[in-house]
Write a protein that holds these residues in place. Sequence first.
Motif, PDB file in Angstrom:
ATOM      1  N   PHE A 114       0.827  -1.204   0.000  1.00  0.00           N
ATOM      2  CA  PHE A 114       0.000   0.000   0.000  1.00  0.00           C
ATOM      3  C   PHE A 114       0.868   1.265   0.000  1.00  0.00           C
ATOM      4  CE2 PHE A 114      -3.810  -2.380   1.765  1.00  0.00           C
ATOM      5  CZ  PHE A 114      -4.565  -2.170   0.626  1.00  0.00           C
ATOM      6  N   VAL A 115       1.908   1.254   0.818  1.00  0.00           N
ATOM      7  CA  VAL A 115       2.789   2.427   0.871  1.00  0.00           C
ATOM      8  C   VAL A 115       3.492   2.623  -0.468  1.00  0.00           C
ATOM      9  CG1 VAL A 115       4.859   3.369   1.965  1.00  0.00           C
ATOM     10  CG2 VAL A 115       3.102   2.291   3.365  1.00  0.00           C
ATOM     11  N   MET A 116       3.951   1.549  -1.075  1.00  0.00           N
ATOM     12  CA  MET A 116       4.617   1.657  -2.379  1.00  0.00           C
ATOM     13  C   MET A 116       3.668   2.178  -3.450  1.00  0.00           C
ATOM     14  SD  MET A 116       6.906  -1.823  -2.489  1.00  0.00           S
ATOM     15  CE  MET A 116       7.300  -1.526  -4.221  1.00  0.00           C
ATOM     16  N   GLY A 117       2.434   1.712  -3.417  1.00  0.00           N
ATOM     17  CA  GLY A 117       1.483   2.151  -4.435  1.00  0.00           C
ATOM     18  C   GLY A 117       0.983   3.565  -4.223  1.00  0.00           C
ATOM     19  N   TRP A 118       0.884   3.993  -2.949  1.00  0.00           N
ATOM     20  CA  TRP A 118       0.325   5.310  -2.642  1.00  0.00           C
ATOM     21  C   TRP A 118       1.348   6.424  -2.782  1.00  0.00           C
ATOM     22  CZ3 TRP A 118      -4.505   6.729  -2.500  1.00  0.00           C
ATOM     23  CH2 TRP A 118      -4.882   7.920  -1.879  1.00  0.00           C
ATOM     24  N   TYR A 119       2.611   6.117  -2.484  1.00  0.00           N
ATOM     25  CA  TYR A 119       3.669   7.132  -2.538  1.00  0.00           C
ATOM     26  C   TYR A 119       4.684   6.761  -3.624  1.00  0.00           C
ATOM     27  CZ  TYR A 119       1.786   8.447   2.011  1.00  0.00           C
ATOM     28  OH  TYR A 119       0.951   8.831   3.032  1.00  0.00           O
ATOM     29  N   PRO A 120       4.683   7.466  -4.745  1.00  0.00           N
ATOM     30  CA  PRO A 120       5.598   7.125  -5.850  1.00  0.00           C
ATOM     31  C   PRO A 120       7.077   7.177  -5.449  1.00  0.00           C
ATOM     32  CG  PRO A 120       3.880   8.633  -6.595  1.00  0.00           C
ATOM     33  CD  PRO A 120       3.760   8.546  -5.115  1.00  0.00           C
ATOM     34  N   VAL A 121       7.439   8.077  -4.528  1.00  0.00           N
ATOM     35  CA  VAL A 121       8.834   8.169  -4.119  1.00  0.00           C
ATOM     36  C   VAL A 121       9.275   6.875  -3.442  1.00  0.00           C
ATOM     37  CG1 VAL A 121      10.461   9.399  -2.644  1.00  0.00           C
ATOM     38  CG2 VAL A 121       8.715  10.682  -3.895  1.00  0.00           C
ATOM     39  N   VAL A 122       8.432   6.369  -2.542  1.00  0.00           N
ATOM     40  CA  VAL A 122       8.755   5.112  -1.855  1.00  0.00           C
ATOM     41  C   VAL A 122       8.825   3.971  -2.858  1.00  0.00           C
ATOM     42  CG1 VAL A 122       7.987   3.486  -0.086  1.00  0.00           C
ATOM     43  CG2 VAL A 122       7.660   5.949   0.247  1.00  0.00           C
ATOM     44  N   ARG A 123       7.918   3.975  -3.844  1.00  0.00           N
ATOM     45  CA  ARG A 123       7.919   2.914  -4.843  1.00  0.00           C
ATOM     46  C   ARG A 123       9.227   2.895  -5.628  1.00  0.00           C
ATOM     47  NH1 ARG A 123       3.955   4.226  -9.232  1.00  0.00           N
ATOM     48  NH2 ARG A 123       2.709   4.600  -7.369  1.00  0.00           N
ATOM     49  N   ARG A 124       9.715   4.090  -6.019  1.00  0.00           N
ATOM     50  CA  ARG A 124      10.955   4.144  -6.797  1.00  0.00           C
ATOM     51  C   ARG A 124      12.164   3.724  -5.970  1.00  0.00           C
ATOM     52  NH1 ARG A 124       8.256   9.010  -8.434  1.00  0.00           N
ATOM     53  NH2 ARG A 124       7.408   8.779 -10.540  1.00  0.00           N
ATOM     54  N   LEU A 125      12.096   3.913  -4.661  1.00  0.00           N
ATOM     55  CA  LEU A 125      13.203   3.510  -3.808  1.00  0.00           C
ATOM     56  C   LEU A 125      13.224   2.004  -3.546  1.00  0.00           C
ATOM     57  CD1 LEU A 125      13.184   6.362  -1.120  1.00  0.00           C
ATOM     58  CD2 LEU A 125      14.921   5.975  -2.886  1.00  0.00           C
ATOM     59  N   ILE A 126      12.041   1.409  -3.397  1.00  0.00           N
ATOM     60  CA  ILE A 126      11.964   0.010  -2.974  1.00  0.00           C
ATOM     61  C   ILE A 126      11.824  -0.954  -4.145  1.00  0.00           C
ATOM     62  CG2 ILE A 126      10.612  -1.630  -1.606  1.00  0.00           C
ATOM     63  CD1 ILE A 126       9.875   0.579   0.262  1.00  0.00           C
ATOM     64  N   GLU A 127      11.118  -0.551  -5.202  1.00  0.00           N
ATOM     65  CA  GLU A 127      10.799  -1.501  -6.264  1.00  0.00           C
ATOM     66  C   GLU A 127      12.020  -2.135  -6.916  1.00  0.00           C
ATOM     67  OE1 GLU A 127       7.902  -1.916 -10.176  1.00  0.00           O
ATOM     68  OE2 GLU A 127       8.341   0.059  -9.358  1.00  0.00           O
ATOM     69  N   PRO A 128      13.118  -1.414  -7.194  1.00  0.00           N
ATOM     70  CA  PRO A 128      14.272  -2.098  -7.792  1.00  0.00           C
ATOM     71  C   PRO A 128      14.798  -3.239  -6.934  1.00  0.00           C
ATOM     72  CG  PRO A 128      14.502   0.283  -7.985  1.00  0.00           C
ATOM     73  CD  PRO A 128      13.332   0.039  -7.094  1.00  0.00           C
ATOM     74  N   TRP A 129      14.867  -3.030  -5.617  1.00  0.00           N
ATOM     75  CA  TRP A 129      15.325  -4.094  -4.736  1.00  0.00           C
ATOM     76  C   TRP A 129      14.315  -5.237  -4.679  1.00  0.00           C
ATOM     77  CZ3 TRP A 129      20.144  -4.257  -3.280  1.00  0.00           C
ATOM     78  CH2 TRP A 129      20.873  -3.067  -3.213  1.00  0.00           C
ATOM     79  N   LEU A 130      13.052  -4.873  -4.719  1.00  0.00           N
ATOM     80  CA  LEU A 130      12.015  -5.894  -4.701  1.00  0.00           C
ATOM     81  C   LEU A 130      12.098  -6.786  -5.934  1.00  0.00           C
ATOM     82  CD1 LEU A 130       9.442  -6.842  -3.172  1.00  0.00           C
ATOM     83  CD2 LEU A 130       8.155  -5.305  -4.641  1.00  0.00           C
ATOM     84  N   GLN A 131      12.245  -6.169  -7.098  1.00  0.00           N
ATOM     85  CA  GLN A 131      12.355  -6.951  -8.325  1.00  0.00           C
ATOM     86  C   GLN A 131      13.653  -7.756  -8.357  1.00  0.00           C
ATOM     87  OE1 GLN A 131       9.838  -7.269 -10.145  1.00  0.00           O
ATOM     88  NE2 GLN A 131       8.598  -5.546  -9.431  1.00  0.00           N
ATOM     89  N   PHE A 132      14.698  -7.209  -7.772  1.00  0.00           N
ATOM     90  CA  PHE A 132      15.969  -7.938  -7.704  1.00  0.00           C
ATOM     91  C   PHE A 132      15.811  -9.250  -6.922  1.00  0.00           C
ATOM     92  CE2 PHE A 132      19.750  -8.926  -5.181  1.00  0.00           C
ATOM     93  CZ  PHE A 132      20.689  -9.154  -6.188  1.00  0.00           C
ATOM     94  N   PHE A 133      15.212  -9.155  -5.736  1.00  0.00           N
ATOM     95  CA  PHE A 133      15.049 -10.355  -4.921  1.00  0.00           C
ATOM     96  C   PHE A 133      14.003 -11.297  -5.498  1.00  0.00           C
ATOM     97  CE2 PHE A 133      17.064  -7.670  -1.645  1.00  0.00           C
ATOM     98  CZ  PHE A 133      18.045  -8.556  -1.228  1.00  0.00           C
ATOM     99  N   ARG A 134      13.065 -10.774  -6.288  1.00  0.00           N
ATOM    100  CA  ARG A 134      12.102 -11.655  -6.942  1.00  0.00           C
ATOM    101  C   ARG A 134      12.776 -12.542  -7.971  1.00  0.00           C
ATOM    102  NH1 ARG A 134       8.488  -9.529 -10.257  1.00  0.00           N
ATOM    103  NH2 ARG A 134       7.284 -11.452 -10.254  1.00  0.00           N
ATOM    104  N   MET A 135      13.857 -12.059  -8.564  1.00  0.00           N
ATOM    105  CA  MET A 135      14.571 -12.850  -9.556  1.00  0.00           C
ATOM    106  C   MET A 135      15.445 -13.938  -8.916  1.00  0.00           C
ATOM    107  SD  MET A 135      13.491 -11.672 -12.370  1.00  0.00           S
ATOM    108  CE  MET A 135      11.936 -11.275 -11.550  1.00  0.00           C
TER     109      MET A 135
END
Length: 285
Positions: A114-135
């Motif tokens: 929810f925080v990632m989706g609601w705040y674009p700044v948080v999404r840009r900070l966390i999403e690269p690491w999230l996608q990295f660990f998903r791989m």
Amino acid sequence: MKTPVDAPAEHRTERADPERVESPKRTGGTRKKARGTGRITAVLLALASAALGLLVWVVLANSGIEGFPGPVVVARRAGELIADGTLFEDAGASLKRVLIGYVLGVVLAVPVGFVMGWYPVVRRLIEPWLQFFRMVPPLAIIPLAIVLMGIDETPKIFVIFLASFLSSVVSTFQGVVAVDVTLVNAARVLGARDPQVFLGVVVPASTPFILVGMRIGLGASWATVVAAELIAAQGGLGFRMQQAQLYYDLPTIFVQLIAIGAIGLAMDRLLLVAERRLTHWQERR
């Protein structure tokens, strides 16, 4: 003198045809009848699917594959494991690990999503690491987790937590991002503030995505716990499969596989029931 037939069209009154007008009682009865028919059809299709699966199993067992057990042999072995309590102990150990890791992963994934989706700044900070660990497959982290956390329950629960968390957090923040902007703007025009928009619009619209992520995370959790038990465990369905492999005990392996599938299917059906109740407002086919 004009008869009712000769009267102008705008002054004519049509009598309702009793056969064409459906009463609420008749409509409700029709819907209930349709639901009952649909349930009966679903049950019959499920039984037909089970019978077809058993038929394919029997054909494979009689096709000459060396050591491939048939349903009777597996059922007999399952009875033995149930009688001495081994199957229940292993299933309980695996289910406990899955529930702890899965619940922890979902509980943390939903607010983070929810925080990632609601705040674009948080999404840009966390999403690269999230996608990295998903791989990185959670199975590849098992050796590292064992070295760092030991061989007790902690590394097993951790990798299950990671598998369920990654699946659920992605679905949650994608659900928030996919919320129709028109609905958000309409709520704000009507005077709703951010907390009201979030609770009244974003959360309900994201619920289907969250539940889909939970179902995907459940499957990932079961796959991960079996792999973890194959590497380091003193009990569980995966551990029993590894022991049976050493002695070429195929019936026991089949019993464990069926147990994993049955428990996972039951948990998935429960999530599906919850999904239908929480998203009853959605149009369905």
